[in-house]
Design an enzyme around this catalytic site. Structure first.
Site, PDB file in Angstrom:
ATOM      1  N   HIS A 131       0.796  -1.224   0.000  1.00 33.09           N
ATOM      2  CA  HIS A 131       0.000   0.000   0.000  1.00 33.09           C
ATOM      3  C   HIS A 131       0.833   1.280   0.000  1.00 33.09           C
ATOM      4  O   HIS A 131       0.280   2.373  -0.112  1.00 33.09           O
ATOM      5  CB  HIS A 131      -0.968   0.004   1.188  1.00 33.09           C
ATOM      6  CG  HIS A 131      -2.279   0.671   0.891  1.00 33.09           C
ATOM      7  ND1 HIS A 131      -3.400   0.533   1.680  1.00 33.09           N
ATOM      8  CD2 HIS A 131      -2.656   1.489  -0.119  1.00 33.09           C
ATOM      9  CE1 HIS A 131      -4.395   1.226   1.174  1.00 33.09           C
ATOM     10  NE2 HIS A 131      -3.973   1.827   0.082  1.00 33.09           N
ATOM     11  N   ASP A 155      -9.734  -0.216   4.094  1.00 33.84           N
ATOM     12  CA  ASP A 155      -8.536  -0.786   4.711  1.00 33.84           C
ATOM     13  C   ASP A 155      -8.846  -1.212   6.137  1.00 33.84           C
ATOM     14  O   ASP A 155      -9.613  -0.539   6.841  1.00 33.84           O
ATOM     15  CB  ASP A 155      -7.415   0.265   4.720  1.00 33.84           C
ATOM     16  CG  ASP A 155      -6.018  -0.332   4.780  1.00 33.84           C
ATOM     17  OD1 ASP A 155      -5.844  -1.353   5.470  1.00 33.84           O
ATOM     18  OD2 ASP A 155      -5.110   0.243   4.157  1.00 33.84           O
ATOM     19  N   HIS A 180      -6.543  -1.030   8.213  1.00 36.88           N
ATOM     20  CA  HIS A 180      -5.620  -0.143   8.922  1.00 36.88           C
ATOM     21  C   HIS A 180      -5.845   1.302   8.475  1.00 36.88           C
ATOM     22  O   HIS A 180      -6.436   1.564   7.428  1.00 36.88           O
ATOM     23  CB  HIS A 180      -4.178  -0.565   8.635  1.00 36.88           C
ATOM     24  CG  HIS A 180      -3.929  -2.028   8.858  1.00 36.88           C
ATOM     25  ND1 HIS A 180      -4.116  -2.966   7.863  1.00 36.88           N
ATOM     26  CD2 HIS A 180      -3.538  -2.708   9.952  1.00 36.88           C
ATOM     27  CE1 HIS A 180      -3.838  -4.170   8.342  1.00 36.88           C
ATOM     28  NE2 HIS A 180      -3.489  -4.038   9.603  1.00 36.88           N
ATOM     29  N   ASP A 183      -3.227   3.510   7.966  1.00 38.10           N
ATOM     30  CA  ASP A 183      -2.090   3.961   7.167  1.00 38.10           C
ATOM     31  C   ASP A 183      -1.784   5.434   7.419  1.00 38.10           C
ATOM     32  O   ASP A 183      -1.415   6.182   6.513  1.00 38.10           O
ATOM     33  CB  ASP A 183      -2.326   3.699   5.676  1.00 38.10           C
ATOM     34  CG  ASP A 183      -2.410   2.211   5.360  1.00 38.10           C
ATOM     35  OD1 ASP A 183      -2.001   1.398   6.202  1.00 38.10           O
ATOM     36  OD2 ASP A 183      -2.899   1.861   4.265  1.00 38.10           O
ATOM     37  N   HIS A 228       4.345   1.238   4.116  1.00 41.45           N
ATOM     38  CA  HIS A 228       2.969   0.967   3.647  1.00 41.45           C
ATOM     39  C   HIS A 228       1.935   1.365   4.701  1.00 41.45           C
ATOM     40  O   HIS A 228       0.756   1.520   4.365  1.00 41.45           O
ATOM     41  CB  HIS A 228       2.795  -0.487   3.207  1.00 41.45           C
ATOM     42  CG  HIS A 228       2.661  -1.494   4.323  1.00 41.45           C
ATOM     43  ND1 HIS A 228       2.003  -2.695   4.151  1.00 41.45           N
ATOM     44  CD2 HIS A 228       3.108  -1.504   5.601  1.00 41.45           C
ATOM     45  CE1 HIS A 228       2.043  -3.391   5.289  1.00 41.45           C
ATOM     46  NE2 HIS A 228       2.718  -2.692   6.169  1.00 41.45           N
ATOM     47  N   ASP A 280      -7.412  -1.755  -0.111  1.00 41.78           N
ATOM     48  CA  ASP A 280      -6.477  -2.755   0.401  1.00 41.78           C
ATOM     49  C   ASP A 280      -7.280  -4.025   0.636  1.00 41.78           C
ATOM     50  O   ASP A 280      -8.288  -4.004   1.351  1.00 41.78           O
ATOM     51  CB  ASP A 280      -5.865  -2.233   1.707  1.00 41.78           C
ATOM     52  CG  ASP A 280      -4.754  -3.122   2.252  1.00 41.78           C
ATOM     53  OD1 ASP A 280      -4.863  -4.352   2.126  1.00 41.78           O
ATOM     54  OD2 ASP A 280      -3.795  -2.582   2.831  1.00 41.78           O
ATOM     55  N   ASP A 306      -6.897  -6.327   2.538  1.00 38.14           N
ATOM     56  CA  ASP A 306      -7.047  -6.750   3.928  1.00 38.14           C
ATOM     57  C   ASP A 306      -8.242  -6.080   4.609  1.00 38.14           C
ATOM     58  O   ASP A 306      -8.565  -6.394   5.765  1.00 38.14           O
ATOM     59  CB  ASP A 306      -5.764  -6.568   4.733  1.00 38.14           C
ATOM     60  CG  ASP A 306      -5.394  -5.121   5.054  1.00 38.14           C
ATOM     61  OD1 ASP A 306      -6.273  -4.245   5.049  1.00 38.14           O
ATOM     62  OD2 ASP A 306      -4.207  -4.875   5.322  1.00 38.14           O
ATOM     63  N   GLU A 328      -2.045  -4.966  -2.017  1.00 36.02           N
ATOM     64  CA  GLU A 328      -1.712  -5.940  -0.963  1.00 36.02           C
ATOM     65  C   GLU A 328      -2.160  -7.367  -1.278  1.00 36.02           C
ATOM     66  O   GLU A 328      -2.309  -8.180  -0.364  1.00 36.02           O
ATOM     67  CB  GLU A 328      -2.257  -5.493   0.402  1.00 36.02           C
ATOM     68  CG  GLU A 328      -1.654  -4.197   0.928  1.00 36.02           C
ATOM     69  CD  GLU A 328      -0.237  -4.330   1.481  1.00 36.02           C
ATOM     70  OE1 GLU A 328       0.291  -5.451   1.524  1.00 36.02           O
ATOM     71  OE2 GLU A 328       0.342  -3.281   1.869  1.00 36.02           O
TER      72      GLU A 328
END
Length: 300
Positions: free
Chosen positions: A100, A123, A125, A127, A140, A227, A229, A272
């Site tokens: 990412h 995402d 996360h 980031d 990332h 992303d 994930d 990702e």
């Protein structure tokens, strides 16, 4: 959606430490992304991959806590130039990752042509780390912060201007793993975040209605950064930093379908995908299916 799409792959794995994500663009192509989009009557031009350097050793700047900084900057500068050229040709840039950290380059290239760009950030996360707040030093996990003009000047200064985007134009969807520094930055900047708690309580339909209204308000384009994930590992196992309890396959499709109906997305990246950690290329297949929904594929 523009009817001409240019695909660019970024086989980058230097923004984190789990090898294999550099094969993500190949895995997505193997899952027939070009054919899928062509079947929807788009003119698709796959312009190949950005060349990524390979350092002889991991380049850790200890005092800055930034791993492989120079190589990540170099790759993202190349990507920014390529994306800017695609937008200048009035085509839709579709970027395939790669980790990412490549969002730094994508947003730098897109933002050259948009003064007030909206961003939807799917995402697990945030980031939103910097070298000061990151537990790992992996870039990332800093890409959204960098695009907001927060972080090392080598990163924020790509393409010669900063910030690329404004916090009031950003929506994060699917977050469920935020570091303390990220939580502070979200509160400080007033960034709109729909964690899995909000998705569970409100439902994806309501979340997307609100998110679409938010990123459409006064903006001149919308970038989607997805992303894999963000999706629950049961449906998308081939990612480097899986987090249980993500959005379901159908919830994520609904989100893409609603974006297609809104017709607001002007650029996108899917990142990702790590085929080494995957099961029979399932995650790349999911990514391509989501691209189909984003670009208007319907069940009936």
């Amino acid at each position: 959606m523009k009817k001409k799409i240019s695909i660019i792959g970024v086989p980058m794995d230097l923004g984190q430490r789990r090898r294999g994500v550099d094969m993500g663009p190949s895995a997505i192509r193997y899952a027939n992304v070009v054919e899928r989009l062509q079947s929807l009557d788009y003119e698709v031009n796959d312009i190949g991959d950005i060349e990524i350097g390979r350092p002889n050793r991991f380049d850790i700047i200890d005092e800055e806590n930034l791993k492989d900084l120079k190589e990540v900057v170099k790759a993202n500068q190349k990507l920014a130039s390529a994306v800017s050229d695609i937008v200048a040709m009035d085509q839709f840039p579709l970027v395939l990752g790669g980790d990412h950290s490549i969002a730094i380059g994508t947003l730098a290239g897109v933002a050259e042509h948009h003064k007030n760009l909206g961003v939807i950030w799917f995402d697990a996360h945030g980031d939103l780390n910097t070298g000061d707040t990151s537990p790992s030093g992996n870039i990332h996990g800093m890409s959204l912060a960098v695009s907001l003009g927060i972080g090392h000047p080598y990163l924020t200064g790509i393409n010669g201007f900063a910030p690329k985007i404004k916090p009031e134009n950003v929506v994060i969807i699917g977050a469920r793993a935020l570091d303390p520094g990220e939580k502070e930055l979200i509160k400080e900047k007033g960034i709109k975040v729909y964690t899995m708690h909000e998705i569970d309580r409100l439902g994806m339909t309501k979340v997307m209605e609100e998110a679409i209204a938010h990123v459409s308000n006064g903006t001149d384009g919308v970038h989607l950064s997805l992303d894999l994930d963000a999706i629950d590992p049961h449906d998308a196992p081939g990612v480097g930093t899986p987090v249980l309890g993500g959005t379901s396959y159908r919830e994520t499709h609904l989100a893409m379908e609603m974006l297609a109906e809104a017709g607001i997305v002007t650029s996108a990246e899917f990142v990702e995908v790590n085929p080494i950690l995957d099961d029979k290329n399932n995650t790349a297949t999911v990514a391509v299916a989501l691209m189909g929904s984003l670009f208007g594929e319907k069940l009936l």
